[in-house]
Design a protein around this motif. Structure first.
Motif, PDB file in Angstrom:
ATOM      1  N   ARG A  61      25.265 106.846  24.411  1.00  0.00           N
ATOM      2  CA  ARG A  61      26.544 106.078  24.759  1.00  0.00           C
ATOM      3  C   ARG A  61      27.223 105.800  23.609  1.00  0.00           C
ATOM      4  NH1 ARG A  61      24.755 107.821  29.016  1.00  0.00           N
ATOM      5  NH2 ARG A  61      24.472 106.578  30.704  1.00  0.00           N
ATOM      6  N   TYR A  62      27.636 106.743  22.824  1.00  0.00           N
ATOM      7  CA  TYR A  62      28.866 106.727  21.764  1.00  0.00           C
ATOM      8  C   TYR A  62      28.914 108.214  21.527  1.00  0.00           C
ATOM      9  CZ  TYR A  62      30.648 106.359  17.073  1.00  0.00           C
ATOM     10  OH  TYR A  62      31.672 106.435  16.046  1.00  0.00           O
ATOM     11  N   VAL A  63      30.203 108.238  21.464  1.00  0.00           N
ATOM     12  CA  VAL A  63      30.806 109.898  21.190  1.00  0.00           C
ATOM     13  C   VAL A  63      31.226 109.735  19.694  1.00  0.00           C
ATOM     14  CG1 VAL A  63      32.337 111.478  21.856  1.00  0.00           C
ATOM     15  CG2 VAL A  63      31.399 109.944  23.817  1.00  0.00           C
ATOM     16  N   SER A  64      30.535 110.722  19.254  1.00  0.00           N
ATOM     17  CA  SER A  64      30.909 110.549  17.491  1.00  0.00           C
ATOM     18  C   SER A  64      32.059 111.716  17.490  1.00  0.00           C
ATOM     19  CB  SER A  64      29.768 111.113  16.735  1.00  0.00           C
ATOM     20  OG  SER A  64      29.485 112.476  17.075  1.00  0.00           O
ATOM     21  N   ALA A  65      32.716 111.509  16.095  1.00  0.00           N
ATOM     22  CA  ALA A  65      33.789 112.677  15.880  1.00  0.00           C
ATOM     23  C   ALA A  65      33.204 113.835  15.945  1.00  0.00           C
ATOM     24  CB  ALA A  65      34.277 112.171  14.570  1.00  0.00           C
ATOM     25  N   HIS A  66      32.104 114.183  15.583  1.00  0.00           N
ATOM     26  CA  HIS A  66      31.628 115.503  15.742  1.00  0.00           C
ATOM     27  C   HIS A  66      31.553 116.065  17.348  1.00  0.00           C
ATOM     28  CE1 HIS A  66      29.424 119.212  14.710  1.00  0.00           C
ATOM     29  NE2 HIS A  66      28.705 118.899  15.880  1.00  0.00           N
ATOM     30  N   GLU A  67      31.059 115.071  17.952  1.00  0.00           N
ATOM     31  CA  GLU A  67      30.922 115.294  19.579  1.00  0.00           C
ATOM     32  C   GLU A  67      32.077 115.430  20.213  1.00  0.00           C
ATOM     33  OE1 GLU A  67      26.649 113.146  20.160  1.00  0.00           O
ATOM     34  OE2 GLU A  67      28.329 111.858  20.407  1.00  0.00           O
ATOM     35  N   GLU A  68      33.172 114.547  19.645  1.00  0.00           N
ATOM     36  CA  GLU A  68      34.597 114.871  20.411  1.00  0.00           C
ATOM     37  C   GLU A  68      34.845 116.181  20.055  1.00  0.00           C
ATOM     38  OE1 GLU A  68      37.122 112.051  18.741  1.00  0.00           O
ATOM     39  OE2 GLU A  68      36.524 110.355  20.092  1.00  0.00           O
ATOM     40  N   ALA A  69      34.957 116.699  18.749  1.00  0.00           N
ATOM     41  CA  ALA A  69      35.261 118.126  18.447  1.00  0.00           C
ATOM     42  C   ALA A  69      34.387 119.199  19.240  1.00  0.00           C
ATOM     43  CB  ALA A  69      35.127 118.474  16.864  1.00  0.00           C
ATOM     44  N   GLN A  70      33.204 118.844  19.594  1.00  0.00           N
ATOM     45  CA  GLN A  70      32.342 120.090  20.304  1.00  0.00           C
ATOM     46  C   GLN A  70      32.987 119.864  21.812  1.00  0.00           C
ATOM     47  OE1 GLN A  70      28.436 118.502  19.815  1.00  0.00           O
ATOM     48  NE2 GLN A  70      27.924 120.543  18.951  1.00  0.00           N
ATOM     49  N   LEU A  71      33.200 118.499  22.182  1.00  0.00           N
ATOM     50  CA  LEU A  71      34.053 118.580  23.796  1.00  0.00           C
ATOM     51  C   LEU A  71      35.304 119.290  23.702  1.00  0.00           C
ATOM     52  CD1 LEU A  71      32.605 115.020  24.636  1.00  0.00           C
ATOM     53  CD2 LEU A  71      32.272 117.014  25.806  1.00  0.00           C
ATOM     54  N   LEU A  72      36.066 119.258  22.741  1.00  0.00           N
ATOM     55  CA  LEU A  72      37.609 119.572  22.889  1.00  0.00           C
ATOM     56  C   LEU A  72      37.179 121.424  22.553  1.00  0.00           C
ATOM     57  CD1 LEU A  72      39.267 117.359  20.463  1.00  0.00           C
ATOM     58  CD2 LEU A  72      39.758 117.739  22.941  1.00  0.00           C
ATOM     59  N   GLN A  73      36.378 121.630  21.891  1.00  0.00           N
ATOM     60  CA  GLN A  73      36.053 123.022  21.781  1.00  0.00           C
ATOM     61  C   GLN A  73      35.347 123.770  22.902  1.00  0.00           C
ATOM     62  OE1 GLN A  73      33.283 124.154  18.748  1.00  0.00           O
ATOM     63  NE2 GLN A  73      33.265 126.453  19.019  1.00  0.00           N
ATOM     64  N   ALA A  74      34.618 123.100  23.651  1.00  0.00           N
ATOM     65  CA  ALA A  74      34.066 123.477  25.019  1.00  0.00           C
ATOM     66  C   ALA A  74      35.347 123.652  25.966  1.00  0.00           C
ATOM     67  CB  ALA A  74      32.998 122.638  25.264  1.00  0.00           C
ATOM     68  N   ALA A  75      36.103 122.656  26.037  1.00  0.00           N
ATOM     69  CA  ALA A  75      37.182 122.559  26.877  1.00  0.00           C
ATOM     70  C   ALA A  75      38.278 123.770  26.599  1.00  0.00           C
ATOM     71  CB  ALA A  75      37.974 121.068  26.897  1.00  0.00           C
ATOM     72  N   THR A  76      38.707 124.039  25.398  1.00  0.00           N
ATOM     73  CA  THR A  76      39.131 125.209  25.106  1.00  0.00           C
ATOM     74  C   THR A  76      38.896 126.390  25.449  1.00  0.00           C
ATOM     75  OG1 THR A  76      40.131 123.693  23.234  1.00  0.00           O
ATOM     76  CG2 THR A  76      40.555 126.033  23.262  1.00  0.00           C
ATOM     77  N   ASP A 200      28.266 109.150  12.933  1.00  0.00           N
ATOM     78  CA  ASP A 200      29.489 110.118  12.424  1.00  0.00           C
ATOM     79  C   ASP A 200      28.963 110.561  11.279  1.00  0.00           C
ATOM     80  OD1 ASP A 200      31.318 110.284  14.664  1.00  0.00           O
ATOM     81  OD2 ASP A 200      31.776 107.912  14.097  1.00  0.00           O
ATOM     82  N   SER A 201      27.760 110.439  10.721  1.00  0.00           N
ATOM     83  CA  SER A 201      27.186 110.607   9.454  1.00  0.00           C
ATOM     84  C   SER A 201      27.586 112.168   9.054  1.00  0.00           C
ATOM     85  CB  SER A 201      25.730 110.599   9.343  1.00  0.00           C
ATOM     86  OG  SER A 201      25.318 111.103   8.297  1.00  0.00           O
ATOM     87  N   LEU A 202      27.976 112.362   7.962  1.00  0.00           N
ATOM     88  CA  LEU A 202      28.209 113.643   7.261  1.00  0.00           C
ATOM     89  C   LEU A 202      27.251 114.181   6.201  1.00  0.00           C
ATOM     90  CD1 LEU A 202      31.986 113.522   6.725  1.00  0.00           C
ATOM     91  CD2 LEU A 202      30.883 114.316   8.663  1.00  0.00           C
ATOM     92  N   SER A 203      26.071 113.358   6.419  1.00  0.00           N
ATOM     93  CA  SER A 203      24.948 113.765   5.417  1.00  0.00           C
ATOM     94  C   SER A 203      24.481 115.199   5.608  1.00  0.00           C
ATOM     95  CB  SER A 203      23.710 112.574   5.727  1.00  0.00           C
ATOM     96  OG  SER A 203      23.036 113.061   6.919  1.00  0.00           O
ATOM     97  N   GLY A 204      23.779 115.435   4.573  1.00  0.00           N
ATOM     98  CA  GLY A 204      22.954 116.850   4.685  1.00  0.00           C
ATOM     99  C   GLY A 204      22.078 116.852   5.988  1.00  0.00           C
ATOM    100  N   LYS A 205      21.605 116.019   6.214  1.00  0.00           N
ATOM    101  CA  LYS A 205      20.440 116.137   7.458  1.00  0.00           C
ATOM    102  C   LYS A 205      21.345 116.242   8.577  1.00  0.00           C
ATOM    103  CE  LYS A 205      16.486 113.657   5.856  1.00  0.00           C
ATOM    104  NZ  LYS A 205      15.540 112.303   6.184  1.00  0.00           N
ATOM    105  N   ALA A 206      22.250 115.233   8.669  1.00  0.00           N
ATOM    106  CA  ALA A 206      23.252 115.263   9.981  1.00  0.00           C
ATOM    107  C   ALA A 206      24.006 116.836  10.188  1.00  0.00           C
ATOM    108  CB  ALA A 206      24.261 114.280   9.757  1.00  0.00           C
ATOM    109  N   LYS A 207      24.335 117.318   9.173  1.00  0.00           N
ATOM    110  CA  LYS A 207      25.076 118.635   9.170  1.00  0.00           C
ATOM    111  C   LYS A 207      24.118 119.676   9.759  1.00  0.00           C
ATOM    112  CE  LYS A 207      27.843 121.952   6.379  1.00  0.00           C
ATOM    113  NZ  LYS A 207      27.030 123.191   6.840  1.00  0.00           N
ATOM    114  N   LYS A 208      22.742 119.819   9.067  1.00  0.00           N
ATOM    115  CA  LYS A 208      21.827 120.681   9.301  1.00  0.00           C
ATOM    116  C   LYS A 208      21.598 120.490  10.844  1.00  0.00           C
ATOM    117  CE  LYS A 208      17.930 122.910   7.297  1.00  0.00           C
ATOM    118  NZ  LYS A 208      16.710 122.860   6.234  1.00  0.00           N
TER     119      LYS A 208
END
Length: 228
Positions: A61-76, A200-208
């Motif tokens: 129940r939280y849309v992170s910045a990365h998830e927003e980007a994924q949704l925009l990419q999927a829509a595109t 919205d973490s940009l940590s190494g674990k989150a990126k991986k």
């Protein structure tokens, strides 16, 4: 009813969640970034792809910045414009409402959860009043896919934590183990979920984790779903 996202920790304990600077600069609903109208598109991606990404994005129940980007990419990739995406959001919401009503009762917690989803989906607030009305069974309508909001982390699944949680990590890992999950310290392709102090973490674990398409959720998901 689903009821897996609702508070199970003491209601008096409200812990603010830190958000990243990137999130603070991303004002407005992500649908505003979609074109109002797009030309007809005939690709291999389908609306099912978008709904699947949306389902994962709303796990905690939280849309992170990365998830927003994924949704925009999927829509595109599908060729969705803003109005078409809103139509899918309404479909998603209708199916979530149907799931909540599946036991014949809509609780106050479920109403609050649905109201939150309305905001996340960018839908009209008055839809919550429609959701409160018990649905009438009909055989004429076939949904585009199974009811949404049912993404689950199976018992025995590997769960990784990252960031400073509100409780000691060792304590949380012990609780996860007691609940039947497998706490893990590193991200591998076998991990089912990453719980981050900051979604919205940009940590190494989150990126991986995102590179491996592993869901990244906030700490509330622990108490409201996994450990409730």
């Amino acid at each position: 009813s689903t009821g897996r996202w609702f508070d199970s920790t003491p209601r008096s304990r409200v812990v603010p969640v830190k958000r990243s600077q990137y999130r603070a600069e991303s004002a407005g609903h992500f649908l505003e970034k979609l074109a109002t109208r797009l030309p007809e598109f005939s690709g291999t991606a389908t609306e099912e792809n978008y709904l699947a990404v949306l389902d994962l994005a709303l796990m905690d129940r939280y849309v992170s910045a990365h998830e927003e980007a994924q949704l925009l990419q999927a829509a595109t990739e599908i060729g969705l414009d803003k109005h078409q995406a809103l139509r899918l959001h309404e479909l998603y919401f209708q199916q979530l409402v149907a799931t909540a009503w599946s036991d014949g009762v809509l609780t106050e917690d479920e109403i609050a959860d649905l109201a939150k989803v309305i905001g996340l989906l960018g839908l009209p607030p008055q839809l919550i009043e429609v959701a409160k009305v018990a649905p009438v069974a009909s055989e004429d309508h076939e949904p585009i896919r199974e009811p949404q909001g049912n993404h689950q982390i199976d018992l025995g699944a590997m769960v990784v934590l990252t960031g400073d949680m509100t409780r000691p990590r060792s304590e949380i890992e012990a609780q996860l183990a007691s609940a039947g999950f497998a706490p893990h310290r590193a991200i591998t392709k076998k991990v089912a979920l990453l719980v981050a102090a900051d979604p919205d973490s940009l940590s190494g674990k989150a990126k991986k984790a995102r590179d491996y398409c592993i869901p990244v959720v906030g700490e509330d998901y622990l108490w409201n779903t996994l450990l409730r």
